[in-house]
Design an enzyme around this catalytic site. Sequence first.
Site, PDB file in Angstrom:
ATOM      1  N   LYS A   1       0.808  -1.221   0.000  1.00 23.24           N
ATOM      2  CA  LYS A   1       0.000   0.000   0.000  1.00 23.24           C
ATOM      3  C   LYS A   1       0.842   1.274   0.000  1.00 23.24           C
ATOM      4  O   LYS A   1       0.579   2.223   0.721  1.00 23.24           O
ATOM      5  CB  LYS A   1      -0.973   0.015   1.187  1.00 23.24           C
TER       6      LYS A   1
ATOM      7  N   GLY B   1       2.112   2.487  -3.267  1.00 25.71           N
ATOM      8  CA  GLY B   1       2.285   2.869  -4.657  1.00 25.71           C
ATOM      9  C   GLY B   1       2.719   1.714  -5.545  1.00 25.71           C
ATOM     10  O   GLY B   1       3.268   1.929  -6.629  1.00 25.71           O
ATOM     11  N   THR B   2       2.467   0.496  -5.101  1.00 29.87           N
ATOM     12  CA  THR B   2       2.904  -0.694  -5.824  1.00 29.87           C
ATOM     13  C   THR B   2       2.350  -0.748  -7.243  1.00 29.87           C
ATOM     14  O   THR B   2       3.098  -0.962  -8.211  1.00 29.87           O
ATOM     15  CB  THR B   2       2.478  -1.971  -5.067  1.00 29.87           C
TER      16      THR B   2
ATOM     17  N   TRP C   1       1.128   1.569  -9.160  1.00 23.72           N
ATOM     18  CA  TRP C   1       1.655   2.680  -9.962  1.00 23.72           C
ATOM     19  C   TRP C   1       3.086   2.389 -10.410  1.00 23.72           C
ATOM     20  O   TRP C   1       3.431   2.556 -11.581  1.00 23.72           O
ATOM     21  CB  TRP C   1       1.592   3.954  -9.123  1.00 23.72           C
TER      22      TRP C   1
ATOM     23  N   HIS D   1       6.694  -8.046  -2.154  1.00 22.54           N
ATOM     24  CA  HIS D   1       6.686  -7.329  -0.871  1.00 22.54           C
ATOM     25  C   HIS D   1       7.719  -7.921   0.085  1.00 22.54           C
ATOM     26  O   HIS D   1       7.821  -7.483   1.235  1.00 22.54           O
ATOM     27  CB  HIS D   1       5.316  -7.437  -0.197  1.00 22.54           C
TER      28      HIS D   1
ATOM     29  N   ARG E   1       6.308   4.738   1.401  1.00 22.26           N
ATOM     30  CA  ARG E   1       5.440   5.902   1.568  1.00 22.26           C
ATOM     31  C   ARG E   1       5.482   6.314   3.028  1.00 22.26           C
ATOM     32  O   ARG E   1       5.831   5.511   3.892  1.00 22.26           O
ATOM     33  CB  ARG E   1       4.021   5.473   1.161  1.00 22.26           C
TER      34      ARG E   1
ATOM     35  N   SER F   1      -4.098   3.501   4.336  1.00 20.57           N
ATOM     36  CA  SER F   1      -4.374   2.768   3.109  1.00 20.57           C
ATOM     37  C   SER F   1      -4.466   1.264   3.377  1.00 20.57           C
ATOM     38  O   SER F   1      -5.347   0.578   2.856  1.00 20.57           O
ATOM     39  CB  SER F   1      -3.278   3.058   2.079  1.00 20.57           C
TER      40      SER F   1
ATOM     41  N   TYR G   1       7.178   7.689  -2.274  1.00 20.34           N
ATOM     42  CA  TYR G   1       5.924   8.006  -2.953  1.00 20.34           C
ATOM     43  C   TYR G   1       5.704   9.515  -3.054  1.00 20.34           C
ATOM     44  O   TYR G   1       5.306  10.031  -4.112  1.00 20.34           O
ATOM     45  CB  TYR G   1       4.768   7.346  -2.190  1.00 20.34           C
TER      46      TYR G   1
ATOM     47  N   GLY H   1      -5.067   7.592  -3.515  1.00 24.52           N
ATOM     48  CA  GLY H   1      -3.732   7.911  -4.010  1.00 24.52           C
ATOM     49  C   GLY H   1      -3.244   9.286  -3.584  1.00 24.52           C
ATOM     50  O   GLY H   1      -2.355   9.864  -4.205  1.00 24.52           O
TER      51      GLY H   1
END
Length: 327
Positions: free
Chosen positions: A70, A72-73, A75, A136, A158, A166, A224, A292
């Site tokens: 959670k 920005g994976t 993206w 991950h 992030r 998130s 991020y 986001g």
Amino acid sequence: MDESIEEQDNLSQEMKEMILSLPRERGWRTPYLYLFQGFWCQPAEIQAISTFQNHFQAKKSDVFVATVPKSGTTWLKALTFAIINRQNHFISSKNHPLLSFNPHDLVPFIEYTVYGKHDKIPDLSNIQEPRLFGTHIPFDSLPNSIKDSNCKIVYICRNPFDTFISSWCFANKIKPPHLPTLNLEDAFEMYCNGSVGFGPFWNHMLGYWNESKERPKNVLFLKYEDMKEDVHFHLKKMAEFFNCPFTLEEENEGVVENIIKLCSFEKMKELEINKIGTFGRNFENKHLFRKGEIGDWTNHLSPSMVDKLSKVIEEKLGGSGLKFRMK
């Protein structure tokens, strides 16, 4: 005894016995998380990671998109695929794979997709190079063949406040119906104690952070918030890291801007595949796209929570040089 382990047909008996010997805590979207090699994960993940560690042979052309969950994976996977494959799939093409496939299909997860089918060893010999994978898994638990090779790892994390919110929202969206909703206060305590999927988050970040300083040509560490502030700059940085920098002609033709648009949160969220598609059998793709935004944590956390997590961050990351902008 965790009866849910015994009921999992996809786990070998040896794996079941090993998992049951591990420390456990309440899971966010499974009955329990287990402490495996210093990080918390689900039973099926442990089996996949074990098979991965024992059998994966890295190639120097491999590219790994490694992330804190959670952060920005989706993206980063989209950007990586678009950059590396831009000669094969023109960015402006109406048939670009990112318009028809979720980024997780194009950059498959090691622990869910590649090695996620029972304990079988997948045949990876026919995958076109460069092979793109996502994970991950903390750096210390990657196979030695990766650590000893010259393959590329691009990592993103992030600020922990937004990552927590998130993660909490996501867990409640995709949890099985028979499990109770995870309330904010309980989830927050678990997060601060480190018992979250692939956590503690501070160890996860520090593993890749330290390696990026030791081997900057092999590990690119991204944040991020920095990406959101200047994605154009970081896109060019990624291309250089992957040894496929944008040419002056490409820049003049707007290739960088077109990749940014193609992979944007707004664009991906509106694609049909991300409205109705599913990721494996686990959850719907639409749950991958919430807001986001940076700073949404201010809408959820109390002052005492902010103070507590701030102290955890200072205690665990202070002195490392790794810092985050919160808003």
